[in-house]
Design an enzyme around this catalytic site. Structure first.
Site, PDB file in Angstrom:
ATOM      1  N   LYS A  66       0.863  -1.188   0.000  1.00  0.00           N
ATOM      2  CA  LYS A  66       0.000   0.000   0.000  1.00  0.00           C
ATOM      3  C   LYS A  66       0.892   1.228   0.000  1.00  0.00           C
ATOM      4  O   LYS A  66       1.844   1.313   0.777  1.00  0.00           O
ATOM      5  CB  LYS A  66      -0.866  -0.020   1.281  1.00  0.00           C
ATOM      6  CG  LYS A  66      -1.843   1.117   1.404  1.00  0.00           C
ATOM      7  CD  LYS A  66      -3.204   0.721   0.881  1.00  0.00           C
ATOM      8  CE  LYS A  66      -4.106   1.902   0.604  1.00  0.00           C
ATOM      9  NZ  LYS A  66      -3.831   2.618  -0.641  1.00  0.00           N
ATOM     10  N   LYS A  90       4.509   2.271   8.736  1.00  0.00           N
ATOM     11  CA  LYS A  90       3.337   3.079   9.050  1.00  0.00           C
ATOM     12  C   LYS A  90       2.073   2.222   9.172  1.00  0.00           C
ATOM     13  O   LYS A  90       1.295   2.377  10.106  1.00  0.00           O
ATOM     14  CB  LYS A  90       3.155   4.113   7.933  1.00  0.00           C
ATOM     15  CG  LYS A  90       2.167   5.184   8.258  1.00  0.00           C
ATOM     16  CD  LYS A  90       2.054   6.162   7.115  1.00  0.00           C
ATOM     17  CE  LYS A  90       3.436   6.580   6.650  1.00  0.00           C
ATOM     18  NZ  LYS A  90       3.423   7.802   5.902  1.00  0.00           N
ATOM     19  N   LYS A 102       5.308   2.049  -2.812  1.00  0.00           N
ATOM     20  CA  LYS A 102       5.260   3.468  -3.205  1.00  0.00           C
ATOM     21  C   LYS A 102       5.507   3.585  -4.691  1.00  0.00           C
ATOM     22  O   LYS A 102       6.183   2.739  -5.287  1.00  0.00           O
ATOM     23  CB  LYS A 102       6.326   4.265  -2.448  1.00  0.00           C
ATOM     24  CG  LYS A 102       6.039   5.749  -2.348  1.00  0.00           C
ATOM     25  CD  LYS A 102       5.012   6.073  -1.271  1.00  0.00           C
ATOM     26  CE  LYS A 102       4.661   7.532  -1.222  1.00  0.00           C
ATOM     27  NZ  LYS A 102       3.817   7.860  -0.063  1.00  0.00           N
ATOM     28  N   THR A 186      -5.269  12.692   6.586  1.00  0.00           N
ATOM     29  CA  THR A 186      -3.891  12.795   7.084  1.00  0.00           C
ATOM     30  C   THR A 186      -3.813  13.863   8.162  1.00  0.00           C
ATOM     31  O   THR A 186      -3.246  13.643   9.249  1.00  0.00           O
ATOM     32  CB  THR A 186      -2.941  13.115   5.916  1.00  0.00           C
ATOM     33  OG1 THR A 186      -3.075  12.062   4.957  1.00  0.00           O
ATOM     34  CG2 THR A 186      -1.502  13.213   6.372  1.00  0.00           C
ATOM     35  N   ASN A 216      -2.383  19.437   0.794  1.00  0.00           N
ATOM     36  CA  ASN A 216      -3.417  18.611   1.411  1.00  0.00           C
ATOM     37  C   ASN A 216      -3.122  18.406   2.902  1.00  0.00           C
ATOM     38  O   ASN A 216      -3.970  18.664   3.752  1.00  0.00           O
ATOM     39  CB  ASN A 216      -3.485  17.269   0.660  1.00  0.00           C
ATOM     40  CG  ASN A 216      -4.495  16.322   1.295  1.00  0.00           C
ATOM     41  OD1 ASN A 216      -4.369  15.961   2.459  1.00  0.00           O
ATOM     42  ND2 ASN A 216      -5.510  15.933   0.561  1.00  0.00           N
ATOM     43  N   SER A 342      -7.448   5.356   3.856  1.00  0.00           N
ATOM     44  CA  SER A 342      -7.301   4.634   2.587  1.00  0.00           C
ATOM     45  C   SER A 342      -7.685   3.169   2.770  1.00  0.00           C
ATOM     46  O   SER A 342      -8.374   2.570   1.944  1.00  0.00           O
ATOM     47  CB  SER A 342      -5.846   4.692   2.100  1.00  0.00           C
ATOM     48  OG  SER A 342      -5.665   5.749   1.202  1.00  0.00           O
TER      49      SER A 342
HETATM   50  P1  NAD Z   1       0.671  18.516  -1.668  1.00  0.00           P
HETATM   51  O1  NAD Z   1       1.232  18.451  -3.026  1.00  0.00           O
HETATM   52  O2  NAD Z   1      -0.807  18.669  -1.493  1.00  0.00           O
HETATM   53  O3  NAD Z   1       1.349  19.732  -0.846  1.00  0.00           O
HETATM   54  C1  NAD Z   1       2.727  19.910  -0.711  1.00  0.00           C
HETATM   55  C2  NAD Z   1       2.944  21.318  -0.202  1.00  0.00           C
HETATM   56  O4  NAD Z   1       4.314  21.508   0.119  1.00  0.00           O
HETATM   57  C3  NAD Z   1       2.588  22.397  -1.223  1.00  0.00           C
HETATM   58  O5  NAD Z   1       1.926  23.469  -0.547  1.00  0.00           O
HETATM   59  C4  NAD Z   1       3.957  22.880  -1.719  1.00  0.00           C
HETATM   60  O6  NAD Z   1       3.932  24.216  -2.174  1.00  0.00           O
HETATM   61  C5  NAD Z   1       4.744  22.736  -0.427  1.00  0.00           C
HETATM   62  N1  NAD Z   1       6.188  22.727  -0.608  1.00  0.00           N
HETATM   63  C6  NAD Z   1       6.942  22.077  -1.509  1.00  0.00           C
HETATM   64  N2  NAD Z   1       8.242  22.378  -1.326  1.00  0.00           N
HETATM   65  C7  NAD Z   1       8.289  23.239  -0.280  1.00  0.00           C
HETATM   66  C8  NAD Z   1       9.331  23.898   0.397  1.00  0.00           C
HETATM   67  N3  NAD Z   1      10.599  23.737   0.024  1.00  0.00           N
HETATM   68  N4  NAD Z   1       9.021  24.713   1.426  1.00  0.00           N
HETATM   69  C9  NAD Z   1       7.744  24.883   1.820  1.00  0.00           C
HETATM   70  N5  NAD Z   1       6.714  24.263   1.231  1.00  0.00           N
HETATM   71  C10 NAD Z   1       6.984  23.459   0.188  1.00  0.00           C
HETATM   72  O7  NAD Z   1       1.208  17.238  -0.903  1.00  0.00           O
HETATM   73  P2  NAD Z   1       0.645  16.566   0.422  1.00  0.00           P
HETATM   74  O8  NAD Z   1      -0.236  15.456   0.025  1.00  0.00           O
HETATM   75  O9  NAD Z   1       0.153  17.619   1.363  1.00  0.00           O
HETATM   76  O10 NAD Z   1       1.982  15.907   0.994  1.00  0.00           O
HETATM   77  C11 NAD Z   1       2.910  16.624   1.787  1.00  0.00           C
HETATM   78  C12 NAD Z   1       3.723  15.637   2.597  1.00  0.00           C
HETATM   79  O11 NAD Z   1       2.833  14.862   3.394  1.00  0.00           O
HETATM   80  C13 NAD Z   1       4.535  14.632   1.770  1.00  0.00           C
HETATM   81  O12 NAD Z   1       5.719  14.313   2.465  1.00  0.00           O
HETATM   82  C14 NAD Z   1       3.628  13.427   1.726  1.00  0.00           C
HETATM   83  O13 NAD Z   1       4.351  12.221   1.492  1.00  0.00           O
HETATM   84  C15 NAD Z   1       3.074  13.500   3.131  1.00  0.00           C
HETATM   85  N6  NAD Z   1       1.846  12.732   3.285  1.00  0.00           N
HETATM   86  C16 NAD Z   1       0.705  13.083   2.631  1.00  0.00           C
HETATM   87  C17 NAD Z   1      -0.429  12.300   2.791  1.00  0.00           C
HETATM   88  C18 NAD Z   1      -1.726  12.666   2.136  1.00  0.00           C
HETATM   89  O14 NAD Z   1      -2.727  11.967   2.389  1.00  0.00           O
HETATM   90  N7  NAD Z   1      -1.804  13.720   1.353  1.00  0.00           N
HETATM   91  C19 NAD Z   1      -0.398  11.175   3.616  1.00  0.00           C
HETATM   92  C20 NAD Z   1       0.773  10.863   4.298  1.00  0.00           C
HETATM   93  C21 NAD Z   1       1.887  11.654   4.111  1.00  0.00           C
END
Ligand code: NAD
Length: 405
Positions: A66, A90, A102, A186, A216, A342
């Site tokens: 997953k 996780k 992944k 999340t 997100n 999920s």
């Molecule tokens: P996303 O694409 O929705 O958002 C990422 C955000 O990070 C954006 O606002 C982008 O502008 C910002 N960003 C990128 N580089 C940056 C920097 N150098 N400085 C500041 N901001 C920066 O992605 P997401 O889904 O929110 O994921 C973010 C993190 O959370 C990732 O590490 C992802 O693996 C982790 N994550 C997300 C989920 C999920 O359900 N969305 C679940 C588990 C983990």
């Protein structure tokens, strides 16, 4: 250290702390399978482009692989391996019957039209249709992928295989079999972990919070935390950071970002160089890996860090923060709400059920609270940092079901 080296070191450290034998640790360091593909996509211009893509399947002892699919111009196989390993840990700490995988596609999606994104998603499904499936490997969204990409992949997979259950992929839109609550899961999971541990983390009421990343995970967390009475003093995205030590007006910031594509310039919000260095009680890294490093960790003022991003703290920075007494609630627990809902989506799809938002939230609360308590108990029993404790819980659960060779 690269994210993959960090993930491997974490397995070794926790394996030793958990008292696992060398062979079990070696087996958990092993990656079951990885598939590399080159995806041909017809561009709007009429030309053809090829995009490199990966799927890494780390471990499936507890259930189907997953893990999300990341679309990013800098994604590489090393990073995808690390993310797959972290998914295994996780799912185990969250107590859900899934393994770790992944995916990644090397692309800057901001350069693609909607039609090009759809063709890329469908090309991904064609390339990986043989290895994904409800009982084999169940992808989900990650950075730069949303329910739209999941819906296209699901549709393409169902055309290829005839499987219309939707359980091949999660994070779909709700009309297409997505779960209620997945979009906020999340961040909501992070909030539930925080609430379960708040007193033990010695966070004051109305604690000041800085959030790196406004997508997100980070954007939703900022909103939920603000609604819960925390004071959001700084937020950032890839284009810049803003702060207000008296508390930001999040609605105004969201509106400004929608209209201008950046947080900078929002009313009552001062542009700042580095969100990580803003004075706050709680820091939420919610962007990408290796954000808190040896070269910038000195600026971190927070006493508590809750990692919503995967792998935001390098091993070197982690050690420095430990020595300063900073408590880090690790990614493997803090952001596990996403994969937990999920899994709820997968369960609803496989049983043809539809849970209400309240049912989803109640089940999520139960899982997050239990996982947080188990981590804290192990942290106290073994006198190890929270990250090691979470990994010990996960690795013991994995070792219990290790298949005979
Ligand atoms: P996303 O694409 O929705 O958002 C990422 C955000 O990070 C954006 O606002 C982008 O502008 C910002 N960003 C990128 N580089 C940056 C920097 N150098 N400085 C500041 N901001 C920066 O992605 P997401 O889904 O929110 O994921 C973010 C993190 O959370 C990732 O590490 C992802 O693996 C982790 N994550 C997300 C989920 C999920 O359900 N969305 C679940 C588990 C983990």
């Amino acid at each position: 250290m690269t994210p993959n080296e960090t993930a491997r070191e974490q397995i070794k450290t926790a394996g030793a702390a958990a008292g696992l034998n060398r062979e079990t640790i070696e087996r958990l360091l092993n990656i079951d399978r990885e598939v590399h593909a080159s995806l041909p996509v017809r561009m709007d211009s009429g030309g053809l482009r090829f995009f490199s893509a990966y799927r890494v399947e780390h471990n499936n002892w507890r259930g189907p692989y997953k893990g999300g699919i990341r679309w990013h111009e800098k994604v590489d196989i090393d990073e995808v391996r690390a993310l797959a390993i972290w998914m295994t840990l996780k799912c185990a700490i969250a107590g859900i019957p899934m393994g770790g995988g992944k995916g990644g596609v090397v692309v800057n999606p901001k350069e693609l039209s909607v039609g090009e994104k759809e063709r890329l998603a469908r090309a991904w499904a064609k390339a990986f249709a043989d290895i994904i499936g409800p009982k084999k490997d169940v992808p989900a969204p990650d950075v730069n992928t949303t329910s739209a990409e999941m819906d296209w992949i699901e549709d393409e997979f169902s055309k290829i295989t005839g499987d219309k259950s939707g359980a091949v992929i999660t994070g779909k839109s709700v009309p297409n079999g997505g779960s209620l609550g997945r979009d906020k899961a999340t961040a909501r999971g992070g909030m539930l972990v925080l609430e379960a541990l708040r007193e033990r983390l010695e966070l004051p009421a109305g604690a000041r919070v800085a959030v790196q990343g406004f997508g997100n995970a980070g954007g939703t967390f900022a909103r939920l935390a603000s609604e819960a009475g925390y004071k959001i003093v700084a937020v950032s995205d890839s284009k810049g950071a803003v702060a207000n030590l008296n508390g930001l007006n999040l609605a105004a910031i969201e509106a400004h970002k929608r209209e201008n594509g950046t947080l900078v310039g929002a009313p009552d919000a001062e542009a700042v160089e580095d969100v990580l260095a803003v004075d706050c009680d709680l820091l939420i890294p919610a962007a990408l890996e290796n954000s808190i490093r040896e070269d910038n960790v000195g600026g971190v003022k927070a006493k508590v860090i809750l990692e919503l991003a995967n792998g935001p703290t390098t091993r070197e920075a982690d050690e420095i923060l430990q020595s300063r007494g900073v408590l880090i609630v690790p990614d493997s627990l803090a952001n596990s709400g996403g994969v937990t809902v999920s899994y709820f989506e997968w369960e609803q799809n496989t049983t043809n059920a539809k849970w209400t938002a309240e049912e989803v939230d109640a089940k999520l609360q139960e899982k997050m609270k239990a996982a947080a308590e188990e981590m804290w108990k192990t942290h106290e029993e073994l006198a190890v940092p929270l990250r090691v404790a979470a990994h010990v819980v996960a690795m013991r659960r994995l070792a219990e079901v290790a298949p005979a060779i």
